[in-house]
Design a protein around this motif. Structure first.
Motif, PDB file in Angstrom:
ATOM      1  N   ASN A 201       0.823  -1.215   0.000  1.00 18.48           N
ATOM      2  CA  ASN A 201       0.000   0.000   0.000  1.00 18.48           C
ATOM      3  C   ASN A 201       0.853   1.260   0.000  1.00 18.48           C
ATOM      4  O   ASN A 201       0.490   2.279  -0.584  1.00 18.48           O
ATOM      5  CB  ASN A 201      -0.916   0.012   1.222  1.00 18.48           C
ATOM      6  CG  ASN A 201      -2.109  -0.897   1.081  1.00 18.48           C
ATOM      7  OD1 ASN A 201      -2.422  -1.362  -0.018  1.00 18.48           O
ATOM      8  ND2 ASN A 201      -2.784  -1.181   2.183  1.00 18.48           N
ATOM      9  N   MET A 202       1.992   1.206   0.671  1.00 17.24           N
ATOM     10  CA  MET A 202       2.870   2.363   0.781  1.00 17.24           C
ATOM     11  C   MET A 202       3.778   2.541  -0.431  1.00 17.24           C
ATOM     12  O   MET A 202       4.269   3.645  -0.682  1.00 17.24           O
ATOM     13  CB  MET A 202       3.761   2.217   2.026  1.00 17.24           C
ATOM     14  CG  MET A 202       3.034   2.159   3.349  1.00 17.24           C
ATOM     15  SD  MET A 202       4.152   1.604   4.675  1.00 17.24           S
ATOM     16  CE  MET A 202       5.450   2.819   4.550  1.00 17.24           C
ATOM     17  N   SER A 203       4.036   1.480  -1.174  1.00 16.73           N
ATOM     18  CA  SER A 203       5.164   1.441  -2.115  1.00 16.73           C
ATOM     19  C   SER A 203       5.136   2.534  -3.177  1.00 16.73           C
ATOM     20  O   SER A 203       6.186   3.073  -3.533  1.00 16.73           O
ATOM     21  CB  SER A 203       5.234   0.066  -2.789  1.00 16.73           C
ATOM     22  OG  SER A 203       4.025  -0.208  -3.480  1.00 16.73           O
ATOM     23  N   ALA A 204       3.958   2.872  -3.677  1.00 15.82           N
ATOM     24  CA  ALA A 204       3.891   3.895  -4.731  1.00 15.82           C
ATOM     25  C   ALA A 204       4.244   5.275  -4.197  1.00 15.82           C
ATOM     26  O   ALA A 204       4.606   6.169  -4.970  1.00 15.82           O
ATOM     27  CB  ALA A 204       2.493   3.913  -5.359  1.00 15.82           C
TER      28      ALA A 204
ATOM     29  N   ILE B 217       6.462  -4.847  -4.965  1.00 15.36           N
ATOM     30  CA  ILE B 217       6.685  -3.677  -4.110  1.00 15.36           C
ATOM     31  C   ILE B 217       7.861  -2.853  -4.639  1.00 15.36           C
ATOM     32  O   ILE B 217       7.775  -1.624  -4.751  1.00 15.36           O
ATOM     33  CB  ILE B 217       6.919  -4.130  -2.656  1.00 15.36           C
ATOM     34  CG1 ILE B 217       5.613  -4.675  -2.059  1.00 15.36           C
ATOM     35  CG2 ILE B 217       7.467  -2.992  -1.800  1.00 15.36           C
ATOM     36  CD1 ILE B 217       5.787  -5.405  -0.744  1.00 15.36           C
ATOM     37  N   ILE B 218       8.962  -3.526  -4.955  1.00 17.02           N
ATOM     38  CA  ILE B 218      10.129  -2.817  -5.505  1.00 17.02           C
ATOM     39  C   ILE B 218       9.765  -2.161  -6.834  1.00 17.02           C
ATOM     40  O   ILE B 218      10.096  -1.001  -7.093  1.00 17.02           O
ATOM     41  CB  ILE B 218      11.312  -3.788  -5.679  1.00 17.02           C
ATOM     42  CG1 ILE B 218      11.769  -4.322  -4.308  1.00 17.02           C
ATOM     43  CG2 ILE B 218      12.473  -3.107  -6.397  1.00 17.02           C
ATOM     44  CD1 ILE B 218      12.773  -5.462  -4.390  1.00 17.02           C
ATOM     45  N   ASN B 219       9.063  -2.905  -7.690  1.00 12.62           N
ATOM     46  CA  ASN B 219       8.666  -2.369  -8.994  1.00 12.62           C
ATOM     47  C   ASN B 219       7.743  -1.165  -8.847  1.00 12.62           C
ATOM     48  O   ASN B 219       7.859  -0.176  -9.583  1.00 12.62           O
ATOM     49  CB  ASN B 219       7.964  -3.455  -9.810  1.00 12.62           C
ATOM     50  CG  ASN B 219       7.443  -2.944 -11.123  1.00 12.62           C
ATOM     51  OD1 ASN B 219       8.199  -2.645 -12.046  1.00 12.62           O
ATOM     52  ND2 ASN B 219       6.123  -2.813 -11.236  1.00 12.62           N
ATOM     53  N   SER B 220       6.804  -1.226  -7.898  1.00 18.48           N
ATOM     54  CA  SER B 220       5.877  -0.118  -7.673  1.00 18.48           C
ATOM     55  C   SER B 220       6.620   1.151  -7.288  1.00 18.48           C
ATOM     56  O   SER B 220       6.297   2.256  -7.762  1.00 18.48           O
ATOM     57  CB  SER B 220       4.878  -0.493  -6.581  1.00 18.48           C
ATOM     58  OG  SER B 220       4.037   0.587  -6.260  1.00 18.48           O
TER      59      SER B 220
ATOM     60  N   ASP C 230       7.270 -11.158 -16.107  1.00 19.13           N
ATOM     61  CA  ASP C 230       6.647  -9.867 -16.415  1.00 19.13           C
ATOM     62  C   ASP C 230       7.124  -8.769 -15.477  1.00 19.13           C
ATOM     63  O   ASP C 230       7.467  -7.669 -15.905  1.00 19.13           O
ATOM     64  CB  ASP C 230       5.124  -9.993 -16.350  1.00 19.13           C
ATOM     65  CG  ASP C 230       4.631 -10.463 -14.987  1.00 19.13           C
ATOM     66  OD1 ASP C 230       5.411 -11.111 -14.255  1.00 19.13           O
ATOM     67  OD2 ASP C 230       3.460 -10.189 -14.637  1.00 19.13           O
ATOM     68  N   ILE C 231       7.173  -9.072 -14.191  1.00 16.80           N
ATOM     69  CA  ILE C 231       7.547  -8.056 -13.214  1.00 16.80           C
ATOM     70  C   ILE C 231       9.037  -7.751 -13.252  1.00 16.80           C
ATOM     71  O   ILE C 231       9.477  -6.662 -12.854  1.00 16.80           O
ATOM     72  CB  ILE C 231       7.111  -8.509 -11.798  1.00 16.80           C
ATOM     73  CG1 ILE C 231       6.920  -7.297 -10.875  1.00 16.80           C
ATOM     74  CG2 ILE C 231       8.096  -9.470 -11.176  1.00 16.80           C
ATOM     75  CD1 ILE C 231       5.683  -6.516 -11.156  1.00 16.80           C
TER      76      ILE C 231
ATOM     77  N   GLU D 156      -1.931  -0.332  -9.843  1.00 16.80           N
ATOM     78  CA  GLU D 156      -1.447   0.062  -8.518  1.00 16.80           C
ATOM     79  C   GLU D 156      -1.818  -0.994  -7.490  1.00 16.80           C
ATOM     80  O   GLU D 156      -2.921  -1.537  -7.489  1.00 16.80           O
ATOM     81  CB  GLU D 156      -2.054   1.409  -8.117  1.00 16.80           C
ATOM     82  CG  GLU D 156      -1.506   1.946  -6.803  1.00 16.80           C
ATOM     83  CD  GLU D 156      -2.091   3.294  -6.442  1.00 16.80           C
ATOM     84  OE1 GLU D 156      -1.699   3.847  -5.398  1.00 16.80           O
ATOM     85  OE2 GLU D 156      -2.944   3.777  -7.198  1.00 16.80           O
ATOM     86  N   LEU D 157      -0.876  -1.285  -6.615  1.00 12.94           N
ATOM     87  CA  LEU D 157      -1.128  -2.242  -5.530  1.00 12.94           C
ATOM     88  C   LEU D 157      -2.073  -1.607  -4.517  1.00 12.94           C
ATOM     89  O   LEU D 157      -1.797  -0.538  -3.986  1.00 12.94           O
ATOM     90  CB  LEU D 157       0.179  -2.615  -4.838  1.00 12.94           C
ATOM     91  CG  LEU D 157       1.222  -3.386  -5.658  1.00 12.94           C
ATOM     92  CD1 LEU D 157       2.520  -3.482  -4.878  1.00 12.94           C
ATOM     93  CD2 LEU D 157       0.716  -4.769  -6.010  1.00 12.94           C
TER      94      LEU D 157
END
Length: 727
Positions: free
Chosen positions: A526-529, A596-599, A633-634, A682-683
């Protein structure tokens, strides 16, 4: 063994949905009364009004001597006692300090049990227990006036009567059903001259009068003890749930609370209990003339007040030789606050009534508003009221060391939209978040229930994008309780990341709870972006966690491969599926970490040079996942970022200093075209309670009462609601 519980974390994307479900399986006579003005209490000094006292001298003995006390023998005996008999005034005229520790309460209960059992046998003929209850009820009608007139003697006697009733009720409830308890209240006096009070439901009268007492009598120095007793007696009356494994959804006590007489006071009762929690009033030490320490170490000395005849407690001491004056107050400095919060949680978690009739006490908890809110209250909202949100927020921040305060915070965040919006609008969220992080950081010292509640609170907070942005703008200094590394300056957001990652790592090596992983990762996702300016150490820990997961993945994969090559007998049919399941779980976690890293890279790469640095430093970790079908993909975006910055570093030369590498990364982040990175949905994770949450919360709340109730002790023998391990 854990308590049964189910909650749901739902994560939705525009292109996919997955659901992860976790089972979590008389004050002293030198008074300082306070006067309530609006929502706040203003303390005013009152002149002492100390009645004369008489010291007990050598007339003291241990609690075991209660069985020989003549007044008690008369009460439980075979003779009816008229309500007009002077005996009652003698019986309830004693000065004492209610036991506030479980140990002292155990001593008291062990002494009361044989007396109560005799009373149970004789009461059908004498009706003396009902007479005692009516003596108390007769005094409750004038308590408010007595408070206004500072009539300490009247309040003192009413308190003593209620204390005796509570002690007896606690034994009764452990020995009989609600129907049998109701009969004990219904037996009438038969002595000549006794009053004919009709066939009123005395048990209902007691419950309703206790509710009325709590909401009507103001919290002053002289009323502190009787208010504490009223709240505690209500808890005792509701404690039938402890002796049943199944959740009780009906019963006499429940029905009384759901009838109009009590329901009409719902909002006032909930508000009063909340303000008792907010005010955090300490129980003052007793005045020195009431009790003294015996020179021979005989325990607390209970004196005779106002010159009245010696009653039940004139020969009563608690704690034996080890007792020290003031020790009880040091152990439980806020008994009324603690007990009020426990009662509030018990009431709010009562089941809904038949025909889907909602629990009014839960309704009151979920819809109250701020005193600063001038908007009108919707007519469809029942039992609502207004309370000072700033005071409540401050109390919640200060009290998170206790399970019950954390559970209240969870309840308000999850169910009260007004309070949740207020909390999220605060500019000092660190005062709330840091104590929650401390709970998670000291996971080894906390019970699993407290840890889960703290974690879900973080998950609910991180559902809000404004919260996720603002926590990276709050800078904290010298986090002394974080011992792995000295943190002289760090953002609240980076600290949150560090603590959640540490919780995941602890879980991997100790509890291995898949659902704890899921909720931790949900909060990070939830925080990653909105990751901003991650602390160097936080960025390193993100990549270190991925390295740990990668190592675990390789180990499980190797074990699965070896099991395929080795000989397998008839009893080995479950080996392969077990490894396959472990591999599937760890690959799910690895996938989430990559997302999370990708976001972060996709949404805020230029704000996080430290994460790019850590990624480049450990780039070899990601090689094995580039061609893995579950991660291809990620991995595209991570390959793009690693390749782009690697080329720029090579162009910058060899033997680069750390500062020079960081400079290249910061310039490269500005130069990387946005369209080079593939956009993913978005996650977004959201916490949702599943159906029948009472299967978890009712046992949990009563385990808190069992462990934290002030002056309450229950034998573990008959507890059915939860196991002692879970308690």
């Amino acid at each position: 063994m854990t308590l049964p519980f189910r909650s749901t974390v739902r994560v939705t994307f525009s292109s996919r949905k997955s659901v992860a479900t976790w089972k979590y399986v008389g004050r002293g006579l030198d008074t300082v009364p306070s006067v309530v003005v609006g929502d706040e209490a203003v303390r005013k000094r009152a002149s002492p009004q100390t009645p004369c006292t008489q010291e007990m001298g050598a007339n003291t003995s241990q609690v075991s001597d209660l069985c020989e006390n003549q007044s008690l023998r008369t009460l439980i005996g075979t003779e009816s006692i008229s309500e007009n008999d002077p005996f009652w005034n003698q019986l309830i005229s004693f000065t004492f300090i209610s036991p506030t520790s479980s140990g002292d309460s155990k001593l008291l209960e062990e002494a009361v049990i044989p007396l109560a059992k005799i009373l149970i046998e004789n009461n059908p003929r004498t009706g003396n227990f009902g007479a005692l209850v009516r003596i108390f009820l007769g005094r409750t009608k004038e308590l408010k006036i007595s408070t206004e007139c500072q009539d300490q003697l009247f309040i003192w006697q009413a308190h003593n009567a209620l204390f005796m009733i509570r002690c007896l009720l606690k034994v009764f409830i452990s020995e009989m059903t609600e129907e049998e308890l109701h009969q004990q209240f219904s037996y009438q006096e038969r002595a000549p001259g006794s009053c004919d009070t009709g066939r009123e439901d005395l048990l209902e009268e007691l419950m309703c009068n206790l509710v009325h007492l709590v909401v009507e009598v103001p919290l002053l120095d002289i009323t502190y003890s009787i208010l504490f007793e009223a709240v505690t007696t209500m808890l005792v009356l509701l404690s039938y749930q402890l002796f049943h494994k199944e959740i009780l959804r009906d019963g006499l006590i429940y029905q009384y609370l759901m009838k109009e007489r009590c329901v009409s006071l719902t909002s006032r009762l909930v508000k009063t209990l909340l303000y008792n929690f907010i005010r955090q009033e300490k129980c003052p030490p007793p005045t020195t003339h009431i009790f003294d320490q015996q020179s021979d170490g005989g325990g607390l000395l209970y004196g005779l007040a106002s010159g009245v005849a010696s009653g039940l407690w004139s020969v009563f001491t608690l704690g034996g030789a080890s007792s020290k004056p003031g020790l009880e107050q040091e152990q439980n400095p806020l008994p009324l606050s603690n007990q009020s919060l426990l009662l509030l949680l018990v009431l709010a978690n009562l089941t809904d009534g038949p025909n889907d009739c909602p629990n009014p006490y839960r309704q009151a908890v979920t819809c109250f508003k701020n005193t600063q809110d001038t908007s009108s209250i919707p007519t469809e909202q029942h039992h609502t009221f207004q309370i000072n949100f700033n005071s409540l927020y401050t109390a919640l921040c200060e009290q998170q060391r206790s399970d019950q305060a954390t559970l209240l915070l969870y309840t308000l965040l999850h169910q009260n939209t007004n309070m949740r919006n207020y909390m999220l609008s605060r500019t000092d969220m660190e005062n709330l978040v840091v104590p929650i992080l401390e709970i998670l950081y000291h996971v080894e010292d906390r019970n699993s229930h407290h840890v889960y509640m703290a974690l879900i609170i973080l998950l609910i907070l991180t559902e809000d994008d404004t919260f996720n942005r603002s926590i990276h703008e709050v800078v904290l200094k010298n986090i002394t309780w974080y011992s792995e590394r000295q943190l002289t300056e760090i953002s609240l957001g980076s600290l949150l990341i560090l603590v959640v990652i540490r919780t995941i790592q602890y879980n991997m090596t100790r509890t291995r709870d898949k659902y704890l992983h899921t909720n931790c990762l949900a909060a990070l996702a939830n925080m990653s972006a909105q990751f901003r300016c991650l602390h160097q150490y936080a960025a390193q820990r993100i990549i270190s966690l991925f390295a740990l997961l990668s190592k675990k993945h390789n180990k499980v994969l190797e074990q699965a491969t070896q099991s395929l090559r080795g000989p397998r007998g008839a009893d080995d049919s479950s080996v392969l599926p077990d490894y396959a399941q472990d591999l599937n779980v760890i690959e799910e976690v690895i996938r989430m970490m990559l997302e999370i890293i990708n976001s972060c890279l996709s949404n805020s790469l230029h704000h996080n040079p430290n994460l790019v640095y850590a990624l480049l430093y450990k780039r070899e970790l990601f090689e094995q996942f580039r061609t893995h079908p579950s991660f291809q993909d990620i991995m595209q975006n991570l390959d793009t970022v690693i390749g782009f910055f690697s080329q720029r570093l090579e162009a910058a030369g060899t033997d680069l200093s750390v500062e020079r590498v960081q400079e290249v990364i910061m310039k490269g982040a500005q130069a990387l075209p946005n369209d080079r990175l593939k956009k993913f949905p978005e996650l977004k994770f959201k916490y949702v309670e599943e159906d029948q949450p009472e299967d978890f919360f009712i046992p949990y709340v009563w385990s808190l009462v069992f462990n934290s109730g002030v002056g309450l002790h229950w034998s573990t023998t008959n507890i059915q609601l939860f196991s002692m391990d879970s308690a």
